[in-house]
Enzyme design. Sequence first.
Site, mmCIF file in Angstrom:
data_model
loop_
_atom_site.group_PDB
_atom_site.id
_atom_site.type_symbol
_atom_site.label_atom_id
_atom_site.label_comp_id
_atom_site.label_asym_id
_atom_site.label_seq_id
_atom_site.Cartn_x
_atom_site.Cartn_y
_atom_site.Cartn_z
ATOM 1 N N GLU A 12 -22.125 -48.149 19.639
ATOM 2 C CA GLU A 12 -23.007 -48.667 20.530
ATOM 3 C C GLU A 12 -22.896 -48.706 22.066
ATOM 4 O O GLU A 12 -24.093 -48.507 22.539
ATOM 5 C CB GLU A 12 -22.869 -50.231 20.255
ATOM 6 C CG GLU A 12 -23.381 -50.712 18.955
ATOM 7 C CD GLU A 12 -22.780 -52.250 18.341
ATOM 8 O OE1 GLU A 12 -23.721 -52.860 17.699
ATOM 9 O OE2 GLU A 12 -22.052 -52.568 18.986
ATOM 10 N N GLY A 78 -29.787 -57.871 12.631
ATOM 11 C CA GLY A 78 -30.618 -58.044 11.579
ATOM 12 C C GLY A 78 -31.871 -58.788 11.766
ATOM 13 O O GLY A 78 -31.733 -59.886 12.325
ATOM 14 N N VAL A 170 -25.564 -60.704 7.307
ATOM 15 C CA VAL A 170 -26.562 -61.410 6.576
ATOM 16 C C VAL A 170 -27.250 -60.339 5.722
ATOM 17 O O VAL A 170 -27.762 -59.454 6.495
ATOM 18 C CB VAL A 170 -27.352 -62.120 7.244
ATOM 19 C CG1 VAL A 170 -28.451 -63.029 6.382
ATOM 20 C CG2 VAL A 170 -26.622 -63.255 8.077
ATOM 21 N N MET A 191 -23.136 -61.113 15.291
ATOM 22 C CA MET A 191 -21.893 -61.618 15.019
ATOM 23 C C MET A 191 -21.060 -61.902 16.254
ATOM 24 O O MET A 191 -19.990 -62.022 16.312
ATOM 25 C CB MET A 191 -21.199 -60.734 13.990
ATOM 26 C CG MET A 191 -21.651 -60.822 12.416
ATOM 27 S SD MET A 191 -20.832 -59.246 11.688
ATOM 28 C CE MET A 191 -19.257 -60.459 11.541
ATOM 29 N N ASP A 215 -31.961 -53.716 10.700
ATOM 30 C CA ASP A 215 -32.096 -53.884 9.102
ATOM 31 C C ASP A 215 -32.717 -55.381 9.212
ATOM 32 O O ASP A 215 -33.082 -55.796 10.084
ATOM 33 C CB ASP A 215 -30.712 -53.921 8.404
ATOM 34 C CG ASP A 215 -29.797 -54.878 8.932
ATOM 35 O OD1 ASP A 215 -30.037 -56.123 8.540
ATOM 36 O OD2 ASP A 215 -28.955 -54.674 9.780
#
Length: 246
Positions: A12, A78, A170, A191, A215
């Site tokens: 990242e 996500g 998730v 998170m 995602d």
Amino acid sequence: MKTGLIGAMREEILLLKHDIENMKIDQLGSREFYSGTIGGKEVVMCLSGWGKVAAASTATSLINLYGVDQLVFIGLAGSMQPHLHIGDIVVADRLIQHDVDLSLLDGFQDVDPPFWKSFHFEVLPDAGKRALDAVKQFTVNLKEKKYPGISNTYQPQIYTGAIGTGDQFVASPEGKTRISERFPEVLCTEMEGAAIAQVAADYQLPCSVIRIISDKADENAHQAFAKFLFENISRISVEIARLMFV
């Protein structure tokens, strides 16, 4: 202003260490802290690892040991909304710990909550604007084909809104539903962000969180996350991070 720049994974942000001038590396516990300047502006960069505890520990170290004046987090998330697609970018205007539920304590009138009862943290306007300006400039540069390492077909949409944080990846419709029923305003889930925001609020410091959708937080999330992680995130997140120091 000294910036504490955090990412959960090497992919990242770690490529940005090549931009750090007069770089010093400190090993503190399990983490390496890279300090120096980018474009004449002070920065300390660190990988937090996954989850709220790791993120909060890293943020606290940046504040207490390095005296940073603001915290910036860049990474993946996500999508919680059908209009957010893989590759789109979300800039937080507030961060919510979606896995904290103290509602059963509401009936106890004599309970004085220590520090925080609501785990919703607003992003300070100036911090949010700096992050949004960097993301907007990134998309302008994309259209002008200034990033040969990024596909010319990549033209993300930018959204500003609530980001949800919890200690879970998730990856099911049921998981999305549990979050969206309580927090329908959440655009994406991750998170770390709200944990960093809580530490920033404790110290009354500005905090920015930028998330790139990797995602749809559904049953295909594992494969989509891995594909986006290894094929795209490093170039995108590092270019956005670099613009935070212009």
